[in-house]
Design a protein around this motif. Sequence first.
Motif, PDB file in Angstrom:
ATOM      1  N   PHE A  79       0.826  -1.222   0.000  1.00  0.00           N
ATOM      2  CA  PHE A  79       0.000   0.000   0.000  1.00  0.00           C
ATOM      3  C   PHE A  79       0.852   1.261   0.000  1.00  0.00           C
ATOM      4  O   PHE A  79       0.328   2.370   0.001  1.00  0.00           O
ATOM      5  CB  PHE A  79      -0.905   0.017   1.239  1.00  0.00           C
ATOM      6  CG  PHE A  79      -0.146  -0.230   2.528  1.00  0.00           C
ATOM      7  CD1 PHE A  79       0.537   0.796   3.146  1.00  0.00           C
ATOM      8  CD2 PHE A  79      -0.096  -1.494   3.084  1.00  0.00           C
ATOM      9  CE1 PHE A  79       1.266   0.580   4.310  1.00  0.00           C
ATOM     10  CE2 PHE A  79       0.627  -1.734   4.247  1.00  0.00           C
ATOM     11  CZ  PHE A  79       1.303  -0.694   4.858  1.00  0.00           C
ATOM     12  N   ASN A  90      -4.278   6.802   1.365  1.00  0.00           N
ATOM     13  CA  ASN A  90      -4.015   7.688   0.221  1.00  0.00           C
ATOM     14  C   ASN A  90      -3.705   6.806  -0.984  1.00  0.00           C
ATOM     15  O   ASN A  90      -2.729   6.058  -0.953  1.00  0.00           O
ATOM     16  CB  ASN A  90      -2.808   8.590   0.515  1.00  0.00           C
ATOM     17  CG  ASN A  90      -3.065   9.504   1.700  1.00  0.00           C
ATOM     18  OD1 ASN A  90      -4.047  10.230   1.734  1.00  0.00           O
ATOM     19  ND2 ASN A  90      -2.195   9.441   2.691  1.00  0.00           N
ATOM     20  N   SER A 136       8.325   6.109  13.790  1.00  0.00           N
ATOM     21  CA  SER A 136       7.273   5.182  13.360  1.00  0.00           C
ATOM     22  C   SER A 136       7.923   3.973  12.698  1.00  0.00           C
ATOM     23  O   SER A 136       8.746   4.117  11.794  1.00  0.00           O
ATOM     24  CB  SER A 136       6.344   5.889  12.370  1.00  0.00           C
ATOM     25  OG  SER A 136       5.382   4.986  11.871  1.00  0.00           O
ATOM     26  N   HIS A 177      -2.043  -1.953  11.498  1.00  0.00           N
ATOM     27  CA  HIS A 177      -2.899  -2.146  10.321  1.00  0.00           C
ATOM     28  C   HIS A 177      -3.812  -3.372  10.350  1.00  0.00           C
ATOM     29  O   HIS A 177      -4.762  -3.444   9.573  1.00  0.00           O
ATOM     30  CB  HIS A 177      -2.090  -2.127   9.017  1.00  0.00           C
ATOM     31  CG  HIS A 177      -1.244  -0.897   8.837  1.00  0.00           C
ATOM     32  ND1 HIS A 177      -1.380   0.250   9.599  1.00  0.00           N
ATOM     33  CD2 HIS A 177      -0.230  -0.617   7.959  1.00  0.00           C
ATOM     34  CE1 HIS A 177      -0.499   1.158   9.203  1.00  0.00           C
ATOM     35  NE2 HIS A 177       0.208   0.664   8.227  1.00  0.00           N
ATOM     36  N   SER A 206       3.136   0.725  12.927  1.00  0.00           N
ATOM     37  CA  SER A 206       2.148   0.556  11.864  1.00  0.00           C
ATOM     38  C   SER A 206       1.565  -0.844  12.012  1.00  0.00           C
ATOM     39  O   SER A 206       2.136  -1.822  11.546  1.00  0.00           O
ATOM     40  CB  SER A 206       2.831   0.718  10.504  1.00  0.00           C
ATOM     41  OG  SER A 206       3.307   2.039  10.383  1.00  0.00           O
TER      42      SER A 206
HETATM   43  N1  SAH Z   1       8.382   2.534   7.865  1.00  0.00           N
HETATM   44  C1  SAH Z   1       7.706   3.268   8.896  1.00  0.00           C
HETATM   45  C2  SAH Z   1       7.531   4.750   8.608  1.00  0.00           C
HETATM   46  C3  SAH Z   1       7.113   5.213   7.237  1.00  0.00           C
HETATM   47  S1  SAH Z   1       5.456   5.242   6.739  1.00  0.00           S
HETATM   48  C4  SAH Z   1       6.368   2.618   9.193  1.00  0.00           C
HETATM   49  O1  SAH Z   1       6.019   1.652   8.532  1.00  0.00           O
HETATM   50  O2  SAH Z   1       5.711   3.041  10.131  1.00  0.00           O
HETATM   51  C5  SAH Z   1       4.517   6.248   7.791  1.00  0.00           C
HETATM   52  C6  SAH Z   1       3.067   5.776   7.880  1.00  0.00           C
HETATM   53  O3  SAH Z   1       2.348   5.945   6.638  1.00  0.00           O
HETATM   54  C7  SAH Z   1       2.968   4.293   8.233  1.00  0.00           C
HETATM   55  O4  SAH Z   1       2.015   4.100   9.237  1.00  0.00           O
HETATM   56  C8  SAH Z   1       2.495   3.697   6.920  1.00  0.00           C
HETATM   57  O5  SAH Z   1       1.854   2.467   7.098  1.00  0.00           O
HETATM   58  C9  SAH Z   1       1.579   4.783   6.387  1.00  0.00           C
HETATM   59  N2  SAH Z   1       1.282   4.630   4.970  1.00  0.00           N
HETATM   60  C10 SAH Z   1       2.013   4.021   4.025  1.00  0.00           C
HETATM   61  N3  SAH Z   1       1.390   4.043   2.833  1.00  0.00           N
HETATM   62  C11 SAH Z   1       0.239   4.707   3.012  1.00  0.00           C
HETATM   63  C12 SAH Z   1      -0.835   5.105   2.153  1.00  0.00           C
HETATM   64  N4  SAH Z   1      -0.827   4.802   0.855  1.00  0.00           N
HETATM   65  N5  SAH Z   1      -1.867   5.790   2.706  1.00  0.00           N
HETATM   66  C13 SAH Z   1      -1.856   6.121   4.005  1.00  0.00           C
HETATM   67  N6  SAH Z   1      -0.880   5.790   4.855  1.00  0.00           N
HETATM   68  C14 SAH Z   1       0.158   5.092   4.371  1.00  0.00           C
END
Ligand code: SAH
Length: 359
Positions: free
Chosen positions: A119, A294, A195, A220, A218
């Motif tokens: 994602f 997103n 994060s 999910h 994260s």
């Molecule tokens: N690698 C770390 C930090 C980077 S991403 C992590 O996984 O937490 C920061 C946040 O954005 C994470 O919670 C991730 O899951 C989220 N994220 C990634 N892709 C996304 C998307 N397409 N829409 C919304 N959130 C997203």
Amino acid sequence: MPPPISIYDSPAIDRLRAELKFEPRRLRALRTAYFKKCLGVDAALTELPEHVRNQFSDRVQFHLLTPAESHDSQVDGATKLVLKTPAGYAIETVIMRTGTGRVSLCVSSQVGCAAACGFCATGQMGIAKNLSAAEMLDQIVLAGERMHAEGRHVRNIVFMGMGEPFHNEAAVYDVVAALLAPTLFHHTPGRILISTVGIPDAMIRCARRFPAVNLAISLHSVRQTVRERLIPLAIKYPLDELRRAVVAVNSIQQNTLMIEYLMLAGVNDSLADAHEFATWLQGLNVHVNLIPYNPIATAPELRSTERPERDAFAAVLREAGFITTIRYSLGADIAAACGQLVQSENREIARRQAIGATS
Ligand code: SAH
């Protein structure tokens, strides 16, 4: 001519000061101007005695990232900076000015990401290169200078840009140490957030070393099979191990840990999911941050949960006693929102470097 000394290499800068023979307080003033106040290189140099200023600036490299692009959102307070590393990679740093006037900065820890979550656009770049501590710190100083010019300052620093911070653990700790150092940034630890996709041992190490720094996971999904589908690393770090790590982190630090939960229609957003989630969270010192998805080009099959379903999901968690907030990501119109950070030309640079390294 010896190679330039990075301003981010504190011991080497201290040695240079001794060699150029000027008072320690002058170097302290320069560091305050450069790191803490983000006044820029020229203003920082005026803090040094005039007779060493040129020698110091000839021998020291300040910014090592080159600003390449800057995009201001037309709908909210986000600005995306595209910065080039010395190796030629493009990385992204996002400035988020919120309605209250506070500024959060989203810092990248890697070029690309090995976690390869379906994602997330960064995970689909197909490369993962660690940034150095100096490359992360320079993102913060460059954004800080921009904020200074606007009469603002960076209040919150979040490691939520490109990359998995705990795949670059040592350098991220060097960055946090520099951020906390009274002689450098002197940043409040509670305004730093790391994060992670969920790497249990690293979370515990981080909490031990920096107990006042905030952690976010994260998550999910609390269903192992669903989580594995979303986050390949969940196979290596299963949910029960992750939960044990949260318990351990809770016992080490007082901070409330943030649980991030990306809401995907039909994947992890049913009321049954909400109840299972609330059960999984029982007894943990956490707050929940629900993230609207997103859309990204490489995952056309995924859809964001609609608002009524999201509110119903949040209500279950709140009834169970968990503080639950919904993240409104900024910068969607400039591809700066969560998960949208991608610079596909990096792939070509990585390919060329790989060829260079083997020939
Ligand atoms: N690698 C770390 C930090 C980077 S991403 C992590 O996984 O937490 C920061 C946040 O954005 C994470 O919670 C991730 O899951 C989220 N994220 C990634 N892709 C996304 C998307 N397409 N829409 C919304 N959130 C997203």
